[in-house]
Every structure is written in structure tokens, then in C-alpha cells.
Design a protein around this motif. Structure first.
Motif, PDB file in Angstrom:
ATOM      1  N   ASP A   1       0.867  -1.148  -0.028  1.00  0.00           N
ATOM      2  CA  ASP A   1      -0.035  -0.025   0.097  1.00  0.00           C
ATOM      3  C   ASP A   1       1.027   1.233   0.057  1.00  0.00           C
ATOM      4  OD1 ASP A   1      -1.925   2.124   0.970  1.00  0.00           O
ATOM      5  OD2 ASP A   1      -3.227   0.698   1.392  1.00  0.00           O
ATOM      6  N   TRP A   2       0.525   2.098  -0.800  1.00  0.00           N
ATOM      7  CA  TRP A   2       1.540   3.430  -0.680  1.00  0.00           C
ATOM      8  C   TRP A   2       1.432   3.973   0.423  1.00  0.00           C
ATOM      9  CZ3 TRP A   2       3.967   3.043  -4.968  1.00  0.00           C
ATOM     10  CH2 TRP A   2       3.458   2.774  -6.398  1.00  0.00           C
ATOM     11  N   GLU A   3       0.297   4.010   1.280  1.00  0.00           N
ATOM     12  CA  GLU A   3       0.274   4.609   2.544  1.00  0.00           C
ATOM     13  C   GLU A   3       1.209   4.071   3.547  1.00  0.00           C
ATOM     14  OE1 GLU A   3      -3.244   5.749   5.652  1.00  0.00           O
ATOM     15  OE2 GLU A   3      -3.855   5.030   3.878  1.00  0.00           O
ATOM     16  N   THR A   4       1.750   2.813   3.343  1.00  0.00           N
ATOM     17  CA  THR A   4       2.564   2.126   4.339  1.00  0.00           C
ATOM     18  C   THR A   4       3.861   2.034   3.967  1.00  0.00           C
ATOM     19  OG1 THR A   4       2.347   0.010   3.088  1.00  0.00           O
ATOM     20  CG2 THR A   4       0.677   0.400   4.881  1.00  0.00           C
ATOM     21  N   LEU A   5       4.322   2.897   2.966  1.00  0.00           N
ATOM     22  CA  LEU A   5       5.834   3.086   2.568  1.00  0.00           C
ATOM     23  C   LEU A   5       6.264   4.194   3.386  1.00  0.00           C
ATOM     24  CD1 LEU A   5       5.431   2.553  -1.195  1.00  0.00           C
ATOM     25  CD2 LEU A   5       6.869   1.199   0.050  1.00  0.00           C
ATOM     26  N   THR A   6       7.444   3.833   4.287  1.00  0.00           N
ATOM     27  CA  THR A   6       7.932   4.694   5.041  1.00  0.00           C
ATOM     28  C   THR A   6       9.370   4.592   5.257  1.00  0.00           C
ATOM     29  OG1 THR A   6       7.548   3.183   7.010  1.00  0.00           O
ATOM     30  CG2 THR A   6       5.812   4.690   6.636  1.00  0.00           C
TER      31      THR A   6
ATOM     32  N   ASN B   1       8.038   7.832   8.773  1.00  0.00           N
ATOM     33  CA  ASN B   1       7.648   9.098   8.020  1.00  0.00           C
ATOM     34  C   ASN B   1       7.208   8.577   6.489  1.00  0.00           C
ATOM     35  OD1 ASN B   1       8.091  10.733  10.168  1.00  0.00           O
ATOM     36  ND2 ASN B   1       9.968  11.088   9.535  1.00  0.00           N
ATOM     37  N   ARG B   2       6.236   8.817   6.086  1.00  0.00           N
ATOM     38  CA  ARG B   2       5.890   8.402   4.642  1.00  0.00           C
ATOM     39  C   ARG B   2       6.866   8.931   3.544  1.00  0.00           C
ATOM     40  NH1 ARG B   2      -0.437   8.979   3.596  1.00  0.00           N
ATOM     41  NH2 ARG B   2       0.236   8.306   1.559  1.00  0.00           N
TER      42      ARG B   2
ATOM     43  N   GLY C   1       1.293  18.902   8.705  1.00  0.00           N
ATOM     44  CA  GLY C   1       2.184  18.100   7.689  1.00  0.00           C
ATOM     45  C   GLY C   1       2.078  18.652   6.068  1.00  0.00           C
ATOM     46  N   ARG C   2       2.130  17.807   5.378  1.00  0.00           N
ATOM     47  CA  ARG C   2       2.187  18.049   3.767  1.00  0.00           C
ATOM     48  C   ARG C   2       0.889  18.638   3.369  1.00  0.00           C
ATOM     49  NH1 ARG C   2       4.778  13.507   0.355  1.00  0.00           N
ATOM     50  NH2 ARG C   2       6.201  12.324   1.827  1.00  0.00           N
ATOM     51  N   VAL C   3      -0.210  18.023   3.941  1.00  0.00           N
ATOM     52  CA  VAL C   3      -1.320  18.694   3.649  1.00  0.00           C
ATOM     53  C   VAL C   3      -1.624  20.132   4.035  1.00  0.00           C
ATOM     54  CG1 VAL C   3      -4.091  18.392   3.864  1.00  0.00           C
ATOM     55  CG2 VAL C   3      -2.601  16.341   3.684  1.00  0.00           C
ATOM     56  N   THR C   4      -1.131  20.500   5.065  1.00  0.00           N
ATOM     57  CA  THR C   4      -1.430  21.772   5.710  1.00  0.00           C
ATOM     58  C   THR C   4      -0.413  22.608   5.045  1.00  0.00           C
ATOM     59  OG1 THR C   4      -1.752  21.050   7.854  1.00  0.00           O
ATOM     60  CG2 THR C   4      -1.033  23.234   8.046  1.00  0.00           C
ATOM     61  N   ARG C   5       0.871  22.203   4.641  1.00  0.00           N
ATOM     62  CA  ARG C   5       1.775  23.058   3.791  1.00  0.00           C
ATOM     63  C   ARG C   5       0.983  23.300   2.468  1.00  0.00           C
ATOM     64  NH1 ARG C   5       5.471  19.867   6.818  1.00  0.00           N
ATOM     65  NH2 ARG C   5       5.731  18.210   4.951  1.00  0.00           N
TER      66      ARG C   5
ATOM     67  N   ILE D   1      12.218  -1.008   3.393  1.00  0.00           N
ATOM     68  CA  ILE D   1      11.440  -0.128   2.682  1.00  0.00           C
ATOM     69  C   ILE D   1      10.093  -0.848   2.452  1.00  0.00           C
ATOM     70  CG2 ILE D   1      10.772   1.550   1.137  1.00  0.00           C
ATOM     71  CD1 ILE D   1      12.466   2.942   3.141  1.00  0.00           C
ATOM     72  N   ILE D   2      10.447  -1.844   1.461  1.00  0.00           N
ATOM     73  CA  ILE D   2       9.528  -2.659   0.661  1.00  0.00           C
ATOM     74  C   ILE D   2       8.791  -3.780   1.789  1.00  0.00           C
ATOM     75  CG2 ILE D   2       8.715  -4.159  -1.059  1.00  0.00           C
ATOM     76  CD1 ILE D   2       9.499  -1.208  -1.970  1.00  0.00           C
ATOM     77  N   HIS D   3       9.791  -4.083   2.625  1.00  0.00           N
ATOM     78  CA  HIS D   3       9.423  -5.163   3.540  1.00  0.00           C
ATOM     79  C   HIS D   3       8.290  -4.673   4.502  1.00  0.00           C
ATOM     80  CE1 HIS D   3       9.761  -8.626   6.347  1.00  0.00           C
ATOM     81  NE2 HIS D   3       9.988  -7.738   7.382  1.00  0.00           N
ATOM     82  N   ARG D   4       8.525  -3.450   4.964  1.00  0.00           N
ATOM     83  CA  ARG D   4       7.874  -2.910   6.078  1.00  0.00           C
ATOM     84  C   ARG D   4       6.204  -2.755   5.748  1.00  0.00           C
ATOM     85  NH1 ARG D   4      12.238  -0.066   7.512  1.00  0.00           N
ATOM     86  NH2 ARG D   4      11.648   1.762   6.437  1.00  0.00           N
ATOM     87  N   ALA D   5       6.255  -2.419   4.152  1.00  0.00           N
ATOM     88  CA  ALA D   5       5.130  -1.831   3.768  1.00  0.00           C
ATOM     89  C   ALA D   5       4.298  -2.941   3.215  1.00  0.00           C
ATOM     90  CB  ALA D   5       5.396  -0.874   2.421  1.00  0.00           C
ATOM     91  N   THR D   6       4.852  -4.240   3.194  1.00  0.00           N
ATOM     92  CA  THR D   6       3.932  -5.459   2.376  1.00  0.00           C
ATOM     93  C   THR D   6       2.817  -5.921   3.458  1.00  0.00           C
ATOM     94  OG1 THR D   6       6.261  -5.820   1.332  1.00  0.00           O
ATOM     95  CG2 THR D   6       4.224  -7.769   1.523  1.00  0.00           C
ATOM     96  N   ILE D   7       1.761  -5.794   3.061  1.00  0.00           N
ATOM     97  CA  ILE D   7       0.605  -6.231   3.880  1.00  0.00           C
ATOM     98  C   ILE D   7       0.196  -7.843   3.625  1.00  0.00           C
ATOM     99  CG2 ILE D   7      -1.776  -5.818   4.302  1.00  0.00           C
ATOM    100  CD1 ILE D   7      -1.374  -2.901   3.496  1.00  0.00           C
ATOM    101  N   THR D   8       0.418  -8.100   2.419  1.00  0.00           N
ATOM    102  CA  THR D   8      -0.060  -9.590   2.039  1.00  0.00           C
ATOM    103  C   THR D   8       1.041 -10.268   1.207  1.00  0.00           C
ATOM    104  OG1 THR D   8      -1.363  -9.307   0.192  1.00  0.00           O
ATOM    105  CG2 THR D   8      -2.616  -8.933   2.295  1.00  0.00           C
ATOM    106  N   GLU D   9       1.233 -11.466   1.558  1.00  0.00           N
ATOM    107  CA  GLU D   9       2.385 -12.034   0.646  1.00  0.00           C
ATOM    108  C   GLU D   9       1.737 -13.795   0.657  1.00  0.00           C
ATOM    109  OE1 GLU D   9       6.599 -11.773  -0.529  1.00  0.00           O
ATOM    110  OE2 GLU D   9       6.096 -11.534   1.513  1.00  0.00           O
ATOM    111  N   ALA D  10       1.633 -14.351  -0.495  1.00  0.00           N
ATOM    112  CA  ALA D  10       1.577 -15.871  -0.430  1.00  0.00           C
ATOM    113  C   ALA D  10       0.293 -16.276   0.236  1.00  0.00           C
ATOM    114  CB  ALA D  10       2.701 -16.529   0.072  1.00  0.00           C
ATOM    115  N   GLY D  11      -0.666 -15.589   0.148  1.00  0.00           N
ATOM    116  CA  GLY D  11      -2.147 -15.673   0.805  1.00  0.00           C
ATOM    117  C   GLY D  11      -2.130 -15.629   2.239  1.00  0.00           C
TER     118      GLY D  11
END
Length: 401
Positions: free
Chosen positions: A114-119, A124-125, A186-190, A375-385
Motif C-alpha cells: 500500500d502506498w500509505e504504508t511506505l515509510t 515517515n511516509r 504536515g504535507r496537507v497543511t503546507r 522499505i518494501i518489507h515494512r510496507a508489505t501487507i499480504t504475501e503468498a495468501g
């Protein structure tokens, strides 16, 4: 050679954004020695020919790609089994409306990132559309105020070709000496501040906002410390507030007495204090008339945000006496609410280019490299079912419990 596919967005209402612009896709192809295929689409802000002219291959299906990039949720029937999918899944907060989506992702043994989980290592995103949500949200708030009081006519953001075109509207905005409160840091406010400053609205401190009168429109930017206080009277501690918000009470009402437009950009945790209640709105000293709720938390920190709005139908009136939604701009006693939930879509070319730059610089090297920083490991939500260890808390959600 690995193949990366850019999918045609399938969610309704349509989303014109892309994860990579034609030039960025070309850059990935050339710099990382991968093949980039682009699924044909008639809805993108960049055409098939734009990608062809950049040397990319247009295909009807990306089913033979290893990695599939999208923006919004992929419709269940268009998920490709046993592949790596990137998109905003809106599942990590156990959103009920996407439970079946996550269940299908598991059933189809998809690796979901998920793009949201890439930190980064600090949590920090590293990739987001937040700045563009802030830019469009603040602009929409000013558009709404102009509509409500028949002060000026400016184009909607989505009617502008890009951000530079939108800025041409700034000179048409003529405001009285109103006060605008902006929440968040944050980003939105800026992004929202970019617009307010670009229009020529002066920024003042929270203290001056509350205590001084001005002969021009002004805004103030409020952090959590400005409108939350510790229940025991102790000092505000930011980290404590985010970890244990239940230790705090809200202190926003002092601003509702001084504010004409509220631009809500701050992330809200359901266990944190709300900004105000319906009962507060019906008091004589509640002055807010327009709310641009960029956060769009339905019935969250702002009681008037009872539903999201759309780009085509961006505002509604909230009747606080009856706690009901009414047609926009029908009664002066109502609050006019702008709660578009896909704001960056109104400036899709700019939003896509900004997002793609972050994807190329912050994500692709780890995705196609060794991922030493996780980076990718932390953001991976599902894998191999299965849900990964970090997201095992979603199992009860998947099971419908």
C-alpha cells in the motif's frame, strides 16, 4: 527482465491520476533495466500516445507483468493473482467497505504493498499526494466562500489545466477581513498554506488570531498543542498526545468564536478529542460559516462532515439545529461544507508528476534492489495468501469479526 505494468484505473468515480508520468516511466525503463508496459486507458490525464511517444509499449492487459502499479483500489474482478500490486487499498484501518477487497487479495495470493504504508526508518511516509490535497482543498474552501456570499467567480480546480493555470484565478479572489483557521502541520497543511499565501492572505500567530482585529483577511496555522490540553493541567507533550490522546481534552472552541473559514488538514485519531460538537455549533458565539474538511473523516472530529462530496457536487449545507444535510447555499443559518474525498484528482497532472518523482527516487530503487533498509518489507501487507507479521492485526477484520 522484470516487467512493470501501469494499470488502467478501474474505480468509480474515475481517477485520472497515474503512478508514473510518461517521462518517469521512460526513466524507470532506462535506469533500472526493466520493461514498463502501460495498459490502454481513455481516462488518464496522460494519453496512450503520450506514453507511446516516450517509448513505452501500450497493451490491453498487464497480466504478464511481475509488478503492477495503480493509484486507487483495484476492483476485485481486475485483481491479477500471484502478482505484486501497489495501490491505495484503504484497508489498514479496517475500513469495512474494503474488507472483501483484502479477502480477495489473500485468496488470490497477491503481494500487496500500500502506498500509505511506505515509510522510512523513522516511520515517515516517503510517497503521498498530501500536498495536492491541501492545495486543492484550500482553493475549494475559498471557492466555496465566494459562492456563499456572491463575492467572486473563479474556476474550479479541475477546470484548470494545471497548477500554474489555477494560480491565474488568485487575482480574482477578493475577501473581506475574515479569519481562516488551518489545522495540522504536515504535507496537507503546507499545501493549503501555499494557496492562502499565494492569494495574498497574511499569516498571524494563534495568539494574535484570538486577540487582535485586522483590516485584512488573515489565517493562522494551528498545531495539536494549540487546541488540545492535558486533562490534569500539565504541559502538552506532542509524542504523548499522539500515543495517548485520551489523556487530553479538546480546546478548540476558543477558535470557533473567531473563525469564518475552517480548513481542516490535521490527522485525527478516533481516541483523540473532537474539534467541537453539534451542540457547540448552535450557540450564538459559533462563527464558522464554511468548512473545507480536507481530512474528510465522516462523523469524526467535525460533526458537520456527515458524508463525503464529489468533484462534480463538492458542497452541501449542514443544518445544526436538526443535525441534517441540506442543499448547498440554501440558508444563512447553515454551515457550508466542502468534503471532497479525492481532492488531488482535480489537478491530476501535477499530482501525478509529484507522486511519480517520489516513486522513482524513494521506492523504485528499493523495489528493484536489495531493500536493505526494509522499505518494501515494512510496507508489505499480504504475501503468498497470508497477512505479514506487521499486519496480522487485520486477521479479525478479514474474518468479519
Amino acid at each position: 527482465m522484470k516487467k512493470i505494468g501501469i494499470i488502467k484505473e478501474g474505480k468509480v468515480p474515475i481517477d485520472k491520476r497515474v503512478p508514473l508520468t510518461p517521462q518517469q516511466a521512460k526513466q524507470v525503463k532506462e535506469n533500472f533495466d526493466v520493461e514498463v508496459l502501460v495498459q490502454s486507458s481513455d481516462i488518464r490525464c496522460y494519453t496512450d500516445d503520450d506514453y507511446r511517444n516516450a517509448g513505452l509499449t501500450i497493451v490491453e492487459s498487464v497480466a504478464d507483468c511481475d509488478i503492477i502499479l495503480g493509484v486507487k483500489e483495484v476492483p476485485i474482478e481486475k485483481l491479477i493473482p500471484n502478482k505484486t500490486h501497489f495501490f491505495f487499498s484503504h484497508t489498514i484501518k479496517k475500513q469495512s467497505y474494503n474488507r472483501d477487497l483484502l479477502k480477495s487479495i489473500l485468496d488470490k495470493k497477491i503481494k500487496l504493498i500500500d502506498w500509505e504504508t511506505l515509510t522510512n526508518e523513522n516511520g515517515n511516509r516517503i510517497i503521498a499526494f498530501g500536498r495536492w490535497a491541501g492545495i486543492v482543498g484550500a482553493y475549494n474552501g475559498l471557492w466555496t466562500y465566494g459562492k456563499r456570499y456572491n463575492l467572486y467567480n473563479i474556476r474550479r480546480a479541475h477546470e484548470c489545466f494545471d497548477y500554474e493555470d489555477l494560480k491565474l484565478e488568485y487575482k480574482k479572489i477578493k475577501l473581506p477581513n475574515i479569519k481562516i483557521a488551518l489545522t495540522g502541520g504536515g504535507r496537507v497543511t503546507r499545501g493549503a498554506m501555499e494557496v492562502l499565501l499565494g492569494v495574498g492572505i497574511s499569516q498571524v500567530t494563534p495568539h494574535d488570531f484570538l486577540t487582535k482585529r485586522f483590516d485584512e483577511p488573515v489565517f493562522t496555522q494551528l498545531n495539536s498543542r494549540d487546541y488540545n490540553r492535558r486533562k490534569d493541567g500539565g504541559e502538552f507533550h506532542r509524542n504523548e498526545f499522539y500515543k495517548n490522546p485520551e489523556l487530553y481534552d479538546g480546546d478548540f472552541l476558543k477558535y470557533t468564536k473567531m473563525t469564518d473559514i475552517l480548513v481542516a488538514c490535521a490527522y485525527w485519531d478516533p481516541s483523540a478529542p473532537v474539534l467541537f460538537h453539534r451542540e457547540d455549533i448552535i450557540k450564538d458565539d459559533f462563527d464558522i460559516k464554511v468548512i473545507a474538511d480536507i481530512t474528510c473523516d465522516i462523523e469524526g472530529s467535525i460533526p458537520s462532515t456527515k458524508k463525503p462530496t464529489t468533484i462534480d457536487d463538492p458542497i452541501y449545507d449542514y443544518n445544526p439545529s436538526d443535525d441534517e444535510i441540506e442543499q448547498a447555499l440554501t440558508d444563512e443559518g447553515n454551515i457550508t461544507v466542502m468534503a471532497v474525498d479525492n481532492l488531488p484528482c482535480e489537478l491530476p497532472r501535477d499530482a501525478s508528476e509529484s507522486f511519480g518523482n517520489e516513486l522513482v527516487n524513494n521506492v523504485i530503487p528499493h523495489l528493484l534492489g536489495s531493500d536493505e533498509k526494509g522499505i518494501i518489507h515494512r510496507a508489505t501487507i499480504t504475501e503468498a495468501g497470508h497477512l505479514t507479521e506487521k499486519y496480522a492485526y487485520l486477521q479479525s477484520y478479514v474474518d468479519g469479526k
